[in-house]
Motif scaffolding. Structure first.
Motif, short mmCIF file in Angstrom:
data_model
loop_
_atom_site.label_atom_id
_atom_site.label_comp_id
_atom_site.label_asym_id
_atom_site.label_seq_id
_atom_site.Cartn_x
_atom_site.Cartn_y
_atom_site.Cartn_z
N ARG A 1 95.24 -20.80 50.25
CA ARG A 1 94.03 -21.29 49.57
C ARG A 1 93.71 -22.67 50.12
N GLN A 2 92.44 -22.88 50.42
CA GLN A 2 92.02 -24.18 50.94
C GLN A 2 90.83 -24.69 50.15
N THR B 1 88.29 -21.59 49.61
CA THR B 1 88.31 -20.65 50.73
C THR B 1 89.72 -20.06 50.82
N TYR B 2 89.80 -18.74 50.92
CA TYR B 2 91.08 -18.05 51.00
C TYR B 2 91.28 -17.53 52.42
N LEU B 3 92.41 -17.91 52.99
CA LEU B 3 92.72 -17.56 54.37
C LEU B 3 93.85 -16.54 54.39
N CYS B 4 93.64 -15.49 55.16
CA CYS B 4 94.67 -14.48 55.39
C CYS B 4 95.36 -14.83 56.70
N ALA B 5 96.68 -14.77 56.74
CA ALA B 5 97.42 -15.04 57.97
C ALA B 5 98.40 -13.90 58.21
N PHE C 1 95.25 -16.61 61.86
CA PHE C 1 94.50 -16.75 60.62
C PHE C 1 93.13 -16.09 60.74
N GLY C 2 92.70 -15.49 59.65
CA GLY C 2 91.33 -15.04 59.58
C GLY C 2 90.41 -16.22 59.36
N ASP C 3 89.11 -15.95 59.40
CA ASP C 3 88.13 -17.01 59.26
C ASP C 3 87.98 -17.50 57.81
N GLY C 4 88.53 -16.73 56.88
CA GLY C 4 88.49 -17.14 55.48
C GLY C 4 87.34 -16.53 54.72
N THR C 5 87.54 -16.38 53.44
CA THR C 5 86.48 -15.95 52.52
C THR C 5 86.33 -17.02 51.46
N THR C 6 85.11 -17.51 51.30
CA THR C 6 84.86 -18.54 50.29
C THR C 6 84.54 -17.88 48.96
N LEU C 7 85.32 -18.22 47.97
CA LEU C 7 85.16 -17.68 46.62
C LEU C 7 84.58 -18.75 45.70
N THR C 8 83.57 -18.37 44.95
CA THR C 8 83.02 -19.24 43.92
C THR C 8 83.15 -18.52 42.59
N VAL C 9 83.77 -19.16 41.62
CA VAL C 9 83.90 -18.61 40.28
C VAL C 9 82.95 -19.39 39.38
N LYS C 10 81.98 -18.67 38.83
CA LYS C 10 80.95 -19.34 38.02
C LYS C 10 81.30 -19.31 36.55
N PRO C 11 81.23 -20.48 35.89
CA PRO C 11 81.56 -20.54 34.45
C PRO C 11 80.59 -19.72 33.62
N SER D 1 87.92 -27.45 49.47
CA SER D 1 87.06 -28.22 50.36
C SER D 1 87.64 -29.61 50.61
N GLY D 2 87.79 -29.95 51.88
CA GLY D 2 88.31 -31.26 52.24
C GLY D 2 89.81 -31.39 52.19
N LYS D 3 90.49 -30.29 51.87
CA LYS D 3 91.96 -30.32 51.78
C LYS D 3 92.56 -29.38 52.82
N SER D 4 93.88 -29.43 52.95
CA SER D 4 94.56 -28.55 53.89
C SER D 4 94.95 -27.25 53.20
N PRO D 5 95.22 -26.21 53.96
CA PRO D 5 95.61 -24.92 53.35
C PRO D 5 96.93 -25.03 52.58
N GLU D 6 97.00 -24.24 51.51
CA GLU D 6 98.16 -24.23 50.64
C GLU D 6 98.62 -22.78 50.49
N LEU D 7 99.88 -22.51 50.75
CA LEU D 7 100.41 -21.15 50.64
C LEU D 7 100.42 -20.71 49.18
N ILE D 8 99.85 -19.53 48.93
CA ILE D 8 99.89 -19.01 47.56
C ILE D 8 100.67 -17.71 47.45
N MET D 9 100.69 -16.90 48.50
CA MET D 9 101.41 -15.63 48.42
C MET D 9 101.91 -15.24 49.80
N SER D 10 103.06 -14.59 49.82
CA SER D 10 103.54 -13.95 51.04
C SER D 10 103.96 -12.54 50.66
#
Lengths: 111, 112
Positions: free
Chosen positions: A37-38, A86-90, A101-111, A40-49
């Protein structure tokens, strides 16, 4: 054909819904798969393997792997606005092969 | 454990100059990989070092080079900078080659 392809975004879901992120890969011998998971403005963070066929659950996240179909997915249940990123698959190649890495999919969750 | 650290965090250079970026991996991690991230190209693999040896290399010109020291710290050098080298450079460490990777905060390079 790209080595790792993710479904094009952006993806928008309402708060509380299930977000589904998909990834396909071309190297049939790949054994290791990761979701990052990345914000905006931050580095990628591992969430699942995931390394074996089937599902792997961690809290609200479920990774699914189907090696025969060369497909890996990430489900986010009860999506929260804080999941907007943005969620990146590796995919790690065979033996000591590099991760692609894939190019990523940007997810927006609307309240 | 302390995370991956990268220095400097921001750099501004002019075309033709060279730059050296530094990465300190998580203690005990022997693999360090470098990536370039740009809005148009996504995350592109540069190279990976494991126990001071380059094990994998991406498709970048020879102006991009790196090395790893005996304490696993790694440096990346870019010579003769071009405008297109402006990017976020990320370092990632893992205990073994390319398994679960942990990223540093990145170095934002701007080439004028």
């Amino acid at each position: 054909q790209k080595e790792v392809e993710q479904n094009s975004g952006p993806l928008s879901v309402p708060e509380g819904a299930i977000a589904s992120l998909n990834c396909t890969y071309s190297d049939r011998g790949s054994q290791s798969f990761f979701w990052y998971r990345q914000y905006s403005g931050k580095s990628p963070e591992l969430i699942m393997s995931i390394y074996s066929n089937g599902d792997k659950e961690d809290g609200r996240f479920t990774a699914q792997l189907n090696k025969a179909s060369q497909y890996v997915s990430l489900l986010i249940r009860d999506s929260q606005p804080s999941d907007s990123a943005t969620y990146l698959c590796a995919v790690k190649g065979t033996n000591a092969g590099k991760s692609t890495f894939g190019d990523g999919t940007t997810l927006t969750v609307k309240p | 454990k302390a995370g991956v650290t990268q220095t400097p965090r921001y750099l501004i250079k002019t075309r033709g100059q060279q730059v050296t970026l530094s990465c300190s991996p998580i203690s005990g991690h022997r693999s360090v990989s470098w990536y370039q991230q740009t809005p148009g190209q996504g995350l592109q693999f540069l190279f990976e070092y494991f126990s001071e040896t380059q094990r994998n290399k991406g498709n970048f010109p020879g102006r991009f080079s790196g090395r790893q020291f005996s304490n696993s710290r790694s440096e990346m050098n870019v010579s003769t900078l071009e405008l297109g080298d402006s990017a976020l450079y990320l370092c990632a460490s893992s205990s073994t080659s390319f398994y679960e990777q942990f990223f540093g905060p990145g170095t934002r390079l701007t080439v004028l």
